[in-house]
Design a protein around this motif. Structure first.
Motif, PDB file in Angstrom:
ATOM      1  N   GLN A   1      -5.537   8.475  -1.582  1.00  0.00           N
ATOM      2  CA  GLN A   1      -4.425   8.918  -2.428  1.00  0.00           C
ATOM      3  C   GLN A   1      -3.570   7.712  -2.799  1.00  0.00           C
ATOM      4  O   GLN A   1      -3.259   6.876  -1.948  1.00  0.00           O
ATOM      5  N   LEU A   2      -3.204   7.625  -4.076  1.00  0.00           N
ATOM      6  CA  LEU A   2      -2.390   6.508  -4.538  1.00  0.00           C
ATOM      7  C   LEU A   2      -1.021   6.515  -3.865  1.00  0.00           C
ATOM      8  O   LEU A   2      -0.326   7.528  -3.862  1.00  0.00           O
ATOM      9  N   ARG A   3      -0.640   5.378  -3.275  1.00  0.00           N
ATOM     10  CA  ARG A   3       0.665   5.247  -2.626  1.00  0.00           C
ATOM     11  C   ARG A   3       1.567   4.244  -3.349  1.00  0.00           C
ATOM     12  O   ARG A   3       2.786   4.363  -3.315  1.00  0.00           O
ATOM     13  N   PHE A   4       0.938   3.240  -3.982  1.00  0.00           N
ATOM     14  CA  PHE A   4       1.750   2.231  -4.670  1.00  0.00           C
ATOM     15  C   PHE A   4       0.893   1.518  -5.708  1.00  0.00           C
ATOM     16  O   PHE A   4      -0.282   1.261  -5.502  1.00  0.00           O
ATOM     17  N   ARG A   5       1.533   1.215  -6.846  1.00  0.00           N
ATOM     18  CA  ARG A   5       0.892   0.374  -7.856  1.00  0.00           C
ATOM     19  C   ARG A   5       1.953  -0.419  -8.601  1.00  0.00           C
ATOM     20  O   ARG A   5       2.980   0.131  -9.010  1.00  0.00           O
TER      21      ARG A   5
ATOM     22  N   LEU B   1      -2.335   0.172  -3.880  1.00  0.00           N
ATOM     23  CA  LEU B   1      -2.559   0.613  -2.500  1.00  0.00           C
ATOM     24  C   LEU B   1      -2.855   2.099  -2.478  1.00  0.00           C
ATOM     25  O   LEU B   1      -2.115   2.898  -3.050  1.00  0.00           O
ATOM     26  N   LYS B   2      -3.975   2.435  -1.810  1.00  0.00           N
ATOM     27  CA  LYS B   2      -4.320   3.831  -1.567  1.00  0.00           C
ATOM     28  C   LYS B   2      -4.410   4.067  -0.059  1.00  0.00           C
ATOM     29  O   LYS B   2      -4.760   3.166   0.702  1.00  0.00           O
ATOM     30  N   ARG B   3      -4.073   5.294   0.351  1.00  0.00           N
ATOM     31  CA  ARG B   3      -4.254   5.707   1.738  1.00  0.00           C
ATOM     32  C   ARG B   3      -4.831   7.111   1.729  1.00  0.00           C
ATOM     33  O   ARG B   3      -4.356   7.964   0.991  1.00  0.00           O
ATOM     34  N   ASP B   4      -5.859   7.331   2.531  1.00  0.00           N
ATOM     35  CA  ASP B   4      -6.580   8.612   2.499  1.00  0.00           C
ATOM     36  C   ASP B   4      -7.034   8.932   1.076  1.00  0.00           C
ATOM     37  O   ASP B   4      -7.026  10.087   0.648  1.00  0.00           O
TER      38      ASP B   4
END
Length: 203
Positions: free
Chosen positions: A190-194, A185-188
């Motif tokens: 930017q990596l948020r979760f993997r 998961l990326k937001r803007d």
């Protein structure tokens, strides 16, 4: 008059034949159209999306343990919890993958073949099976050059449901060697979760 009758008979036969020819052509055209309709693919998704879907379907009926790759700090709600994905139900158009975080079994990833393309949705439910207030968010996969990775930007429904997730982009990836499945998961941007799941050791 006697000579005229044979001529009229020939003219009648010629006219009858020319009237029957278009009917035969029409029948052939109708048959060709039907054949073309039957030859059209059942699923309108791209070849790379179909290849990804087929590879994911091969995991059906199996479960795999995963680990959080990012973030790694203790403040993350998934920190220290066992991650498990269950490729539980597969059909020609839908794959359902319950994603368990410790004892929390509320999440299911749904990958579906839609007219717009391959779709990812997050189905969140309470223990009694009723839908959560925040559920069915996700999006349609972007065009991809390779079948091992599909990126799903947030759709309009997701943006309305979760305004903060308007720039979300989820990625589902199968490693080239077939050993790892990744949920990212990326937001803007930017990596948020993997989370990575080991496909070499089914549970």
């Amino acid at each position: 008059m006697k000579n005229l009758l044979p001529l009229l008979s020939l003219l009648f036969l010629f006219t009858s034949c020319t009237q029957q020819t278009p009917q035969a052509s029409t029948g052939t055209a109708q048959q060709s159209t039907a054949d073309l309709v039957q030859q059209q693919p059942q699923h309108p998704i791209s070849a790379t999306q179909q290849a990804f879907y087929s590879d994911l379907s091969k995991l059906c009926g199996k479960s795999f343990r995963g680990t959080t790759v990012f973030p790694t700090d203790d403040k993350d709600p998934f920190a220290g919890k066992e991650l498990t994905m269950h490729v539980q139900a597969c059909s020609d158009t839908t794959i359902r993958i319950p994603f368990h975080v410790g004892e929390d079994k509320s999440r299911t990833w749904m990958i579906r073949q839609m007219e717009e393309g391959l779709q990812l949705k997050h189905d969140h439910r309470h223990e009694d099976g009723t839908p959560d207030a925040v559920t069915m968010y996700g999006g349609i996969a972007l065009a991809a050059d390779k079948a091992g990775e599909m990126r799903f930007p947030a759709d309009a429904y997701t943006t309305q449901l979760i305004p903060a997730a308007a720039t979300n982009e989820w990625t589902l990836a199968l490693s080239p060697d077939g050993k790892t499945f990744s949920y990212i998961l990326k937001r803007d941007n930017q990596l948020r979760f993997r989370a990575d799941f080991d496909l070499t050791k089914p549970l």
